[in-house]
Write a protein that holds these residues in place. Sequence first.
Motif, mmCIF file in Angstrom:
data_model
loop_
_atom_site.group_PDB
_atom_site.id
_atom_site.type_symbol
_atom_site.label_atom_id
_atom_site.label_comp_id
_atom_site.label_asym_id
_atom_site.label_seq_id
_atom_site.Cartn_x
_atom_site.Cartn_y
_atom_site.Cartn_z
ATOM 1 N N LEU A 199 -100.639 -104.240 -16.874
ATOM 2 C CA LEU A 199 -99.476 -104.567 -16.055
ATOM 3 C C LEU A 199 -98.248 -104.823 -16.926
ATOM 4 O O LEU A 199 -97.139 -104.367 -16.607
ATOM 5 C CB LEU A 199 -99.771 -105.795 -15.201
ATOM 6 C CG LEU A 199 -100.719 -105.617 -14.015
ATOM 7 C CD1 LEU A 199 -100.950 -106.953 -13.327
ATOM 8 C CD2 LEU A 199 -100.171 -104.603 -13.028
ATOM 9 N N THR A 200 -98.433 -105.536 -18.010
ATOM 10 C CA THR A 200 -97.312 -105.848 -18.897
ATOM 11 C C THR A 200 -96.735 -104.590 -19.519
ATOM 12 O O THR A 200 -95.511 -104.417 -19.588
ATOM 13 C CB THR A 200 -97.769 -106.815 -19.996
ATOM 14 O OG1 THR A 200 -98.321 -107.988 -19.398
ATOM 15 C CG2 THR A 200 -96.606 -107.212 -20.882
ATOM 16 N N ARG A 201 -97.604 -103.687 -19.970
ATOM 17 C CA ARG A 201 -97.115 -102.435 -20.566
ATOM 18 C C ARG A 201 -96.353 -101.614 -19.531
ATOM 19 O O ARG A 201 -95.314 -101.009 -19.843
ATOM 20 C CB ARG A 201 -98.281 -101.622 -21.118
ATOM 21 C CG ARG A 201 -99.017 -102.213 -22.302
ATOM 22 C CD ARG A 201 -98.101 -102.402 -23.499
ATOM 23 N NE ARG A 201 -97.541 -103.742 -23.561
ATOM 24 C CZ ARG A 201 -96.598 -104.113 -24.391
ATOM 25 N NH1 ARG A 201 -96.078 -103.242 -25.238
ATOM 26 N NH2 ARG A 201 -96.156 -105.351 -24.391
ATOM 27 N N GLY A 202 -96.865 -101.566 -18.309
ATOM 28 C CA GLY A 202 -96.163 -100.815 -17.266
ATOM 29 C C GLY A 202 -94.800 -101.402 -16.951
ATOM 30 O O GLY A 202 -93.822 -100.669 -16.765
ATOM 31 N N MET A 203 -94.701 -102.736 -16.898
ATOM 32 C CA MET A 203 -93.419 -103.369 -16.617
ATOM 33 C C MET A 203 -92.447 -103.194 -17.778
ATOM 34 O O MET A 203 -91.235 -103.060 -17.564
ATOM 35 C CB MET A 203 -93.636 -104.853 -16.325
ATOM 36 C CG MET A 203 -94.417 -105.123 -15.052
ATOM 37 S SD MET A 203 -93.570 -104.565 -13.554
ATOM 38 C CE MET A 203 -92.297 -105.813 -13.415
ATOM 39 N N LYS A 204 -92.949 -103.180 -19.010
ATOM 40 C CA LYS A 204 -92.074 -102.926 -20.155
ATOM 41 C C LYS A 204 -91.474 -101.526 -20.076
ATOM 42 O O LYS A 204 -90.285 -101.320 -20.355
ATOM 43 C CB LYS A 204 -92.864 -103.080 -21.453
ATOM 44 C CG LYS A 204 -93.212 -104.506 -21.819
ATOM 45 C CD LYS A 204 -91.991 -105.287 -22.255
ATOM 46 C CE LYS A 204 -92.377 -106.669 -22.743
ATOM 47 N NZ LYS A 204 -91.177 -107.464 -23.134
ATOM 48 N N LEU A 205 -92.300 -100.553 -19.712
ATOM 49 C CA LEU A 205 -91.797 -99.188 -19.566
ATOM 50 C C LEU A 205 -90.770 -99.107 -18.447
ATOM 51 O O LEU A 205 -89.731 -98.440 -18.585
ATOM 52 C CB LEU A 205 -92.965 -98.242 -19.290
ATOM 53 C CG LEU A 205 -92.620 -96.762 -19.075
ATOM 54 C CD1 LEU A 205 -91.948 -96.175 -20.307
ATOM 55 C CD2 LEU A 205 -93.874 -95.965 -18.718
#
Length: 282
Positions: A199-205
């Motif tokens: 989830l964190t990686r997706g929100m960073k992108l």
Amino acid sequence: MTAGLWEHWVLPGIWITVQLTVYSAALATAVAFGVGMARTHSSRVVRFFAAFYTEVFRGVSALILMFWIFFVLPQLAGWALVPMWAAVLALGLSYGAYGAEIVRGALNAVAPAQREAGVALSFTPWQRMRLVLLPQAVPEMIPSFCNLLVELLKGTALVSLLGIGDVSFAAYLVRLATTESAQIYSITLVIYFVLAFLLTRGMKLLERRAKAGIGQFPEPRQGLGPWLRFRQPSAKSSELSTTGVTATASAAGSAGSAGAPGVTSATGVTGVTGVTDGGASR
């Protein structure tokens, strides 16, 4: 833990946890933007009801709200929700109240000149919100929404008290079947960490794309890379730098003694200053 327990309990529990997170996040996002924009409305009545909702649902326990929707609401309304949708409603309303404050803060952080520009262009309030304020405020909301989304993911563990077979409920059943508490709960910790990391990686992108959409340069990537690439200058490179500075200072001093225009000292720093002063005087 046997393969049968993993296949029949843990894997379906992961899928249920993902569904709960997605559905609750969708409801919380809709509530957050609706109530958050209402908090910045020009009408005092609209702002009052939006603030009332925010204060009530931030002050109520999500677990007690879940119990109230599932056990009390059927007695009052005459109809009942299935446990899945009762949990989604409780989590979405609770976390949406927190998200509303994120939206309100990001909208108020937009420069007043932007609002005045929208007024000067004869935009309606909705056009100013859609074309001017939201495009600038959304990139600022995403980091806080990322934290809230991770908290929502971990908050889905509460639904096990309604008998919903999420990851935490599946871990409880496996522990009863195998009495291997350390193994199953360690695996459960890893599962939640992996889901939160994705989830964190997706929100960073999403944040990088949102900032690129309004012409902002994305922040440099954070992580272990910069630390691994960091190197202290070696003694040899320091010696070469010192030698270079000394040679430059000697050259500047020689030029000054030879009567070079604008050079007033034999030291490198003063020599450079002399060149600047000489150029200015000319």
